[in-house]
Design a protein around this motif. Structure first.
Motif, PDB file in Angstrom:
ATOM      1  N   ILE A   1       5.490   7.883  -5.326  1.00  0.00           N
ATOM      2  CA  ILE A   1       5.772   6.430  -5.220  1.00  0.00           C
ATOM      3  C   ILE A   1       6.735   5.953  -4.727  1.00  0.00           C
ATOM      4  CG2 ILE A   1       6.207   4.546  -6.660  1.00  0.00           C
ATOM      5  CD1 ILE A   1       4.203   5.793  -8.821  1.00  0.00           C
TER       6      ILE A   1
ATOM      7  N   LEU B   1       6.383   6.288  -1.136  1.00  0.00           N
ATOM      8  CA  LEU B   1       5.358   5.354  -0.485  1.00  0.00           C
ATOM      9  C   LEU B   1       6.252   3.927  -0.358  1.00  0.00           C
ATOM     10  CD1 LEU B   1       2.648   4.890   0.573  1.00  0.00           C
ATOM     11  CD2 LEU B   1       1.934   4.361  -1.866  1.00  0.00           C
TER      12      LEU B   1
ATOM     13  N   TYR C   1       8.595   3.998   2.544  1.00  0.00           N
ATOM     14  CA  TYR C   1       7.814   3.864   3.768  1.00  0.00           C
ATOM     15  C   TYR C   1       7.481   2.425   3.881  1.00  0.00           C
ATOM     16  CZ  TYR C   1       3.843   3.796   7.137  1.00  0.00           C
ATOM     17  OH  TYR C   1       3.117   3.543   8.161  1.00  0.00           O
ATOM     18  N   ILE C   2       6.863   1.941   2.783  1.00  0.00           N
ATOM     19  CA  ILE C   2       6.234   0.443   3.145  1.00  0.00           C
ATOM     20  C   ILE C   2       7.322  -0.576   3.641  1.00  0.00           C
ATOM     21  CG2 ILE C   2       5.504  -1.632   1.577  1.00  0.00           C
ATOM     22  CD1 ILE C   2       3.868   0.072   0.197  1.00  0.00           C
TER      23      ILE C   2
ATOM     24  N   ILE D   1       8.236  -0.478   7.393  1.00  0.00           N
ATOM     25  CA  ILE D   1       7.027  -0.660   8.321  1.00  0.00           C
ATOM     26  C   ILE D   1       7.749  -1.779   9.194  1.00  0.00           C
ATOM     27  CG2 ILE D   1       4.865  -1.872   8.815  1.00  0.00           C
ATOM     28  CD1 ILE D   1       3.930  -0.300   6.249  1.00  0.00           C
TER      29      ILE D   1
ATOM     30  N   LEU E   1       2.449   0.962  12.466  1.00  0.00           N
ATOM     31  CA  LEU E   1       1.094   0.655  12.186  1.00  0.00           C
ATOM     32  C   LEU E   1       0.713  -0.568  13.092  1.00  0.00           C
ATOM     33  CD1 LEU E   1       0.723   0.355   8.440  1.00  0.00           C
ATOM     34  CD2 LEU E   1       0.003   2.293   9.712  1.00  0.00           C
TER      35      LEU E   1
ATOM     36  N   TRP F   1       2.769  -3.337  13.658  1.00  0.00           N
ATOM     37  CA  TRP F   1       3.296  -4.411  13.127  1.00  0.00           C
ATOM     38  C   TRP F   1       3.609  -5.219  14.050  1.00  0.00           C
ATOM     39  CZ3 TRP F   1       4.027  -6.254   8.088  1.00  0.00           C
ATOM     40  CH2 TRP F   1       4.708  -7.103   8.040  1.00  0.00           C
TER      41      TRP F   1
ATOM     42  N   LEU G   1       2.096  -7.111   3.251  1.00  0.00           N
ATOM     43  CA  LEU G   1       3.324  -6.123   2.926  1.00  0.00           C
ATOM     44  C   LEU G   1       4.058  -6.679   1.740  1.00  0.00           C
ATOM     45  CD1 LEU G   1       4.757  -3.698   4.366  1.00  0.00           C
ATOM     46  CD2 LEU G   1       6.548  -5.507   4.918  1.00  0.00           C
TER      47      LEU G   1
ATOM     48  N   ALA H   1       2.258  -5.620  -1.474  1.00  0.00           N
ATOM     49  CA  ALA H   1       2.210  -4.492  -1.420  1.00  0.00           C
ATOM     50  C   ALA H   1       3.624  -4.050  -2.151  1.00  0.00           C
ATOM     51  CB  ALA H   1       2.051  -3.470  -0.316  1.00  0.00           C
TER      52      ALA H   1
ATOM     53  N   MET I   1       4.468  -2.223  -6.042  1.00  0.00           N
ATOM     54  CA  MET I   1       5.094  -0.785  -5.931  1.00  0.00           C
ATOM     55  C   MET I   1       6.532  -0.801  -6.849  1.00  0.00           C
ATOM     56  SD  MET I   1       3.222   1.291  -4.612  1.00  0.00           S
ATOM     57  CE  MET I   1       4.204   2.706  -4.587  1.00  0.00           C
TER      58      MET I   1
END
Lengths: 452, 299
Positions: A158, A161, A164-165, A168, A194, A196, A206, A209, A213
């Motif tokens: 987690i 992740l 990373y999010i 972006i 991705l 963006w 985003l 998300a 998280m």
């Protein structure tokens, strides 16, 4: 305020911001030297581990009675320190504290690095590491060991992740600001971003998300350290048989995590010349946060030692005697005073809430946090309920061997390598969020929200 | 103060009483001797029995490492212990002594008890075995036999003692037979009966003895008061069917993985699924971002 500025001015300051924050993304000579130094040190530690694999756990100081030595102290410390990601991003971030933005990525990187290595630390305590899979094959759902393995792995994933999010948008901006950097790195940015563009729809997704998280990471982080504390607290032994071990560990984790963050802040600010972004104001805020969590930790410490110390039950008495006035007294009082009480007092005084004094205090608190884990793990095992009979002296009193110390240093080196690498590959301060906060990039979803 | 002296005196009298219970051995028991000559074989058998039944208190013979108890369980090799006659030893071994030494009359056969004495005597170089004497009325010869059986018609358990001393089988009357049932930790005495003129004794068995999963119990009959003790055993479905409830049969914290509490399994799995589902949702959102961008790039 942003609207009153002209477009050129804005572009200019945005350019400066990009330049400042992407400047640090480079693999330079200093980085090579630093990594080479760490690699050599790690190789020495690995050789020590090779000796342990070859000759068995007997090369370490752990024996039948004290079977959890500095390896497990190290493990608890690593899990503890990784909790700073949840504290800074989750608790402080979700409560709408905008000042914390420049620190979130440092905290997340610390979390990822410490959580990634925590599992390896456990393996160093295993005489037959190839049997690790047995935990999953023959593990019992009733066993806190299985819960621990589950939550530590989950927390690592987690945290990765989440890191990373939030990266972006920065990766997208980075594409245009990485001239002269390796082609491979630019390609990596391209893929990971991705594609963006920063449209309203993307930002909305985003943001949602990220919030999900951050909400998720709070219970997971709480459970990783609570479960780690249960590894001790579910046994009946004096010093571990405590119902407040969960919150005691979690509050202690915030202390060690924040002290680690302070040290990292100091080094990144100085080496990456980020004085404009990580200011004295941030240090002041983090210092106050450290005082808060330290006071909570102190409160739990008083509960943890005063209550059994008042009753002095037969076996508790032997244990507490050792801590308060016996063999471990110097370490115990040293840690409580230099690693907790004096830092709290000093940080209440304004001049000490400046970067350099805080670095010194941070180092003391972090070292205290490590030694505190040693005090929690080792002394209890030196006083089993049944008397120790017919064993050599090195079974009765634990002292770590050189090989054991080297093996315990290895994960610290690995953490430094992970943090250094991530800090070189990606901007250490969230670029997009900082730009939005400074009004240099308009976040249209915010405007939408305001209109609603 | 006076009370203190009085109470000390009382304690002293009580304690001396407690420790001095050797004087009660009857004369005939004192004079009793082993029914066989001690041999290397009997010594070795005795060694095994000693290790299993006696060592926990008396320690290793000759090493004086007996358990720290009061009264002190003496080292059987010590002179004061060895000065007991074989009969003394047999009596104490059979009937116990004081508050600590348990009785072994039901757990060890006579032969086994004599084997232990044989073993203990092997540590005494000055020991010479008194002549083997055969005493008692019944079953006095090697040719005596006992059979244990169950009469299905009359539902009676019986034992028959015969002697074929001169080639012909003769029933032995007035032999006392003790009946035991084998339990996990030794033989449980149930009842005793005396043989009739026909050499047969009948036993009344309680009907609530717990048996195994099909009701079997192991019955052991043993003659008493004879120098050549006879023993025989029989397994019959005379007990109550008992299905032992294993601790691992219930769902519990401490049980195996398969027997974990259901709520715990559900909690664990729901935690993992919840987190897993959230992570998958996040990954799908990221794919959505990528898709939006592919469309905007194409247009």
């Amino acid at each position: 305020m942003a609207e009153s500025k002209t477009n050129t001015q804005q572009d200019n300051s945005l350019g400066i911001l990009f330049n400042d924050l992407f400047r640090t993304v480079r693999i330079n000579k200093a980085f090579h030297i630093w990594m080479a130094f760490l690699s050599i040190a790690l190789a020495i530690c690995f050789y020590a581990y090779y000796i342990q694999l070859r000759d068995g756990l007997g090369v370490a100081g752990i024996r039948d009675y004290v079977s959890w030595g500095i390896y497990i102290s190290n493990f608890v410390f690593f899990v503890a320190t990784s909790l700073v990601g949840m504290l800074v991003g989750g608790v402080v971030g979700l409560s709408g504290q905008k000042w914390v933005t420049p620190l979130t990525r440092i905290a997340e990187i610390i979390a990822v690095a410490f959580a990634a290595v925590a599992g390896l630390v456990i393996v160093s305590d295993m005489g037959r590491p190839e049997r690790l899979a047995n935990v999953f094959i023959h593990g019992r759902v009733q066993s806190p060991i299985l819960w621990d393995v589950t939550v530590v792995t989950t927390y690592f994933l987690i945290s990765l992740l989440l890191l990373y999010i939030t990266l972006i948008p920065d990766l997208a901006y980075g594409k245009g600001n990485l001239e002269g950097r390796p082609k491979l790195l630019q390609r990596l940015y391209e893929i990971l971003s991705l594609g963006w563009k920063g449209t309203v729809a993307e930002v909305k997704i985003l943001k949602r998300a990220t919030i999900i998280m951050l909400v998720l990471i709070i219970p997971v982080a709480l459970s990783i350290h609570t479960v780690t504390s249960w590894l001790f607290a579910v046994t009946l032994r004096p010093g571990w048989d405590s119902s407040i071990f969960g919150p005691y560990f979690v509050s202690g984790a915030f202390v060690s995590g924040l002290s680690c963050l302070i040290i990292a802040m100091f080094f990144f600010r100085k080496n990456y010349k980020l004085e404009d972004y990580i200011t004295d104001f941030h240090f002041d805020k983090v210092a106050k946060l450290l005082v808060l969590v330290s006071l909570v930790y102190l409160y739990f410490n008083i509960n943890e030692f005063l209550v059994p110390g008042y009753k002095m039950k037969k076996f508790d008495a032997v244990h507490l005697q050792q801590l308060f006035a016996g063999e471990h007294a110097l370490l115990f009082w040293g840690v409580q005073l230099l690693g907790l009480i004096i830092p709290i007092i000093l940080l209440l005084i304004k001049p000490f809430r400046k970067p350099l004094p805080m670095l010194v205090i941070g180092i003391f608190v972090l070292a205290g946090s490590w030694l505190k884990r040693y005090i929690i793990v080792v002394p209890t095992q030196e006083h089993p309920f049944l008397p120790m009979q017919h064993v050599p002296n090195n079974f009765m009193v634990y002292s770590p061997t050189l090989i054991e110390i080297l093996i315990s240093i290895a994960p610290i080196i690995m953490v430094l390598m992970i943090i250094s690498t991530l800090a070189k590959l990606f901007p250490i301060i969230p670029v997009w969020e900082t730009a939005v906060h400074k009004g240099l990039i308009v976040d249209e979803t915010e405007i939408e929200n305001e209109h609603n | 103060m006076r009370f203190k002296i009085l109470s000390t005196l009382l304690v002293a009298i009580f304690a001396s009483n407690l420790f001095a219970q050797t004087a009660t051995i009857p004369a005939d028991a004192k004079a009793r001797t082993a029914p066989f000559v001690f041999s290397t074989e009997s010594k070795e058998k005795g060694d095994k029995i000693y290790q299993a039944n006696c060592k926990s208190c008396h320690g290793d013979i000759g090493k004086a490492n007996y358990a720290k108890l009061v009264p002190i369980p003496k080292d059987p090799a010590s002179p004061e212990y060895q000065k007991n006659s074989d009969g003394d030893m047999f009596y104490i071994l059979s009937n116990g002594k004081g508050v600590l030494m348990p009785t072994f009359v039901n757990t060890l056969t006579e032969e086994q008890r004599w084997d232990v004495i044989s073993y203990i005597r092997s540590f005494n170089k000055d020991y010479t075995q008194p002549p083997v004497k055969v005493a008692g009325e019944a079953a006095k010869t090697e040719t005596a036999k006992m059979v244990l059986g169950y009469d299905l018609n009359n539902k009676k358990l019986w034992a028959m003692v015969t002697d074929s001393i001169s080639g012909t089988k003769k029933p032995l009357s007035d032999v006392t037979i003790k009946l035991f049932v084998r339990r996990t930790f030794g033989n449980l005495p149930i009842t005793q009966a005396v043989t009739s003129n026909l050499g047969v004794a009948y036993f009344d068995l309680p009907n609530d003895i717990p048996g195994d999963s099909i009701g079997n119990i192991l019955l052991i009959a043993r003659t008493i008061g004879s120098s050549n003790e006879l023993t025989c055993s029989l397994t019959e479905k005379l007990g109550v069917v008992t299905k032992p409830k294993l601790l691992l049969d219930q769902r519990a914290w401490w049980s195996i993985n398969k027997m974990a509490p259901i709520w715990l399994i559900l909690l664990y799995l729901s935690g993992i699924t919840g987190i897993g589902a959230t992570v998958i949702y996040i990954l799908l959102q990221l794919r959505k971002i990528k898709k939006i961008n592919q469309i905007t790039t194409e247009t």
